[in-house]
Motif scaffolding. Sequence first.
Motif, PDB file in Angstrom:
ATOM      1  N   GLU A 111      -2.326  -4.587   1.950  1.00  0.00           N
ATOM      2  CA  GLU A 111      -2.057  -5.889   2.581  1.00  0.00           C
ATOM      3  C   GLU A 111      -0.902  -6.604   1.870  1.00  0.00           C
ATOM      4  O   GLU A 111      -0.064  -7.216   2.513  1.00  0.00           O
ATOM      5  CB  GLU A 111      -3.307  -6.768   2.577  1.00  0.00           C
ATOM      6  CG  GLU A 111      -4.378  -6.330   3.552  1.00  0.00           C
ATOM      7  CD  GLU A 111      -3.995  -6.517   5.008  1.00  0.00           C
ATOM      8  OE1 GLU A 111      -3.133  -7.358   5.330  1.00  0.00           O
ATOM      9  OE2 GLU A 111      -4.571  -5.801   5.844  1.00  0.00           O
ATOM     10  N   ARG A 112      -0.884  -6.522   0.553  1.00  0.00           N
ATOM     11  CA  ARG A 112       0.213  -7.153  -0.202  1.00  0.00           C
ATOM     12  C   ARG A 112       1.547  -6.478   0.106  1.00  0.00           C
ATOM     13  O   ARG A 112       2.578  -7.137   0.203  1.00  0.00           O
ATOM     14  CB  ARG A 112      -0.079  -7.112  -1.693  1.00  0.00           C
ATOM     15  CG  ARG A 112      -1.132  -8.107  -2.098  1.00  0.00           C
ATOM     16  CD  ARG A 112      -1.314  -8.145  -3.595  1.00  0.00           C
ATOM     17  NE  ARG A 112      -2.282  -9.173  -3.954  1.00  0.00           N
ATOM     18  CZ  ARG A 112      -3.149  -9.062  -4.929  1.00  0.00           C
ATOM     19  NH1 ARG A 112      -3.191  -7.951  -5.664  1.00  0.00           N
ATOM     20  NH2 ARG A 112      -3.992 -10.039  -5.200  1.00  0.00           N
ATOM     21  N   LYS A 113       1.508  -5.163   0.253  1.00  0.00           N
ATOM     22  CA  LYS A 113       2.729  -4.421   0.598  1.00  0.00           C
ATOM     23  C   LYS A 113       3.221  -4.848   1.982  1.00  0.00           C
ATOM     24  O   LYS A 113       4.420  -5.080   2.185  1.00  0.00           O
ATOM     25  CB  LYS A 113       2.453  -2.917   0.567  1.00  0.00           C
ATOM     26  CG  LYS A 113       3.663  -2.076   0.853  1.00  0.00           C
ATOM     27  CD  LYS A 113       3.325  -0.598   0.781  1.00  0.00           C
ATOM     28  CE  LYS A 113       4.528   0.244   1.170  1.00  0.00           C
ATOM     29  NZ  LYS A 113       4.199   1.671   1.200  1.00  0.00           N
ATOM     30  N   ALA A 114       2.310  -4.967   2.921  1.00  0.00           N
ATOM     31  CA  ALA A 114       2.675  -5.402   4.271  1.00  0.00           C
ATOM     32  C   ALA A 114       3.230  -6.827   4.251  1.00  0.00           C
ATOM     33  O   ALA A 114       4.191  -7.143   4.965  1.00  0.00           O
ATOM     34  CB  ALA A 114       1.467  -5.317   5.200  1.00  0.00           C
ATOM     35  N   LEU A 115       2.646  -7.687   3.424  1.00  0.00           N
ATOM     36  CA  LEU A 115       3.127  -9.064   3.296  1.00  0.00           C
ATOM     37  C   LEU A 115       4.553  -9.079   2.751  1.00  0.00           C
ATOM     38  O   LEU A 115       5.408  -9.817   3.259  1.00  0.00           O
ATOM     39  CB  LEU A 115       2.196  -9.863   2.383  1.00  0.00           C
ATOM     40  CG  LEU A 115       2.560 -11.333   2.180  1.00  0.00           C
ATOM     41  CD1 LEU A 115       2.303 -12.117   3.467  1.00  0.00           C
ATOM     42  CD2 LEU A 115       1.744 -11.921   1.044  1.00  0.00           C
ATOM     43  N   ASP A 116       4.821  -8.253   1.746  1.00  0.00           N
ATOM     44  CA  ASP A 116       6.174  -8.179   1.188  1.00  0.00           C
ATOM     45  C   ASP A 116       7.182  -7.669   2.220  1.00  0.00           C
ATOM     46  O   ASP A 116       8.312  -8.158   2.282  1.00  0.00           O
ATOM     47  CB  ASP A 116       6.198  -7.277  -0.045  1.00  0.00           C
ATOM     48  CG  ASP A 116       5.483  -7.892  -1.239  1.00  0.00           C
ATOM     49  OD1 ASP A 116       5.303  -9.138  -1.251  1.00  0.00           O
ATOM     50  OD2 ASP A 116       5.100  -7.130  -2.159  1.00  0.00           O
ATOM     51  N   GLU A 117       6.770  -6.702   3.019  1.00  0.00           N
ATOM     52  CA  GLU A 117       7.656  -6.180   4.061  1.00  0.00           C
ATOM     53  C   GLU A 117       7.951  -7.239   5.120  1.00  0.00           C
ATOM     54  O   GLU A 117       9.076  -7.356   5.605  1.00  0.00           O
ATOM     55  CB  GLU A 117       7.046  -4.933   4.700  1.00  0.00           C
ATOM     56  CG  GLU A 117       7.035  -3.735   3.776  1.00  0.00           C
ATOM     57  CD  GLU A 117       6.267  -2.549   4.325  1.00  0.00           C
ATOM     58  OE1 GLU A 117       5.714  -2.642   5.445  1.00  0.00           O
ATOM     59  OE2 GLU A 117       6.205  -1.527   3.628  1.00  0.00           O
TER      60      GLU A 117
END
Length: 117
Positions: A55-61
């Motif tokens: 989820e954090r990776k998706a938020l950064d993207e």
Amino acid sequence: MPAPSQLAIATSSLNRLVQEEASYHQEFESQQARIAKLEQGSDADENAEYTLRQERKALDETKAMFPQLRQKIEEAKAKLEGQLEQDKGPGDQSSPEDITKAKEAIAAALHAIRETS
């Protein structure tokens, strides 16, 4: 039905970019809420840490898309403003409705740019 004018095409393009930017903001908020829920949750789920990382990776993207979208909106706005100036000449081909829609699209783009600044 006649083909859409260059002004109408540029207006549609700018409107699409503004809507896309709004969609990314909604997705960003949704992802933040999911992350907050995962951080608060004391689930015994063995995949919780992995899910949180994803989820954090998706938020950064999603966050990385904002500068690109802003640049595209600014470019499309400049193109539309140029098209409006060009259509003011003696061979005015655009309908008053197209001109009004173009001005509304420019206003919406300015609002979107101000919100992300």
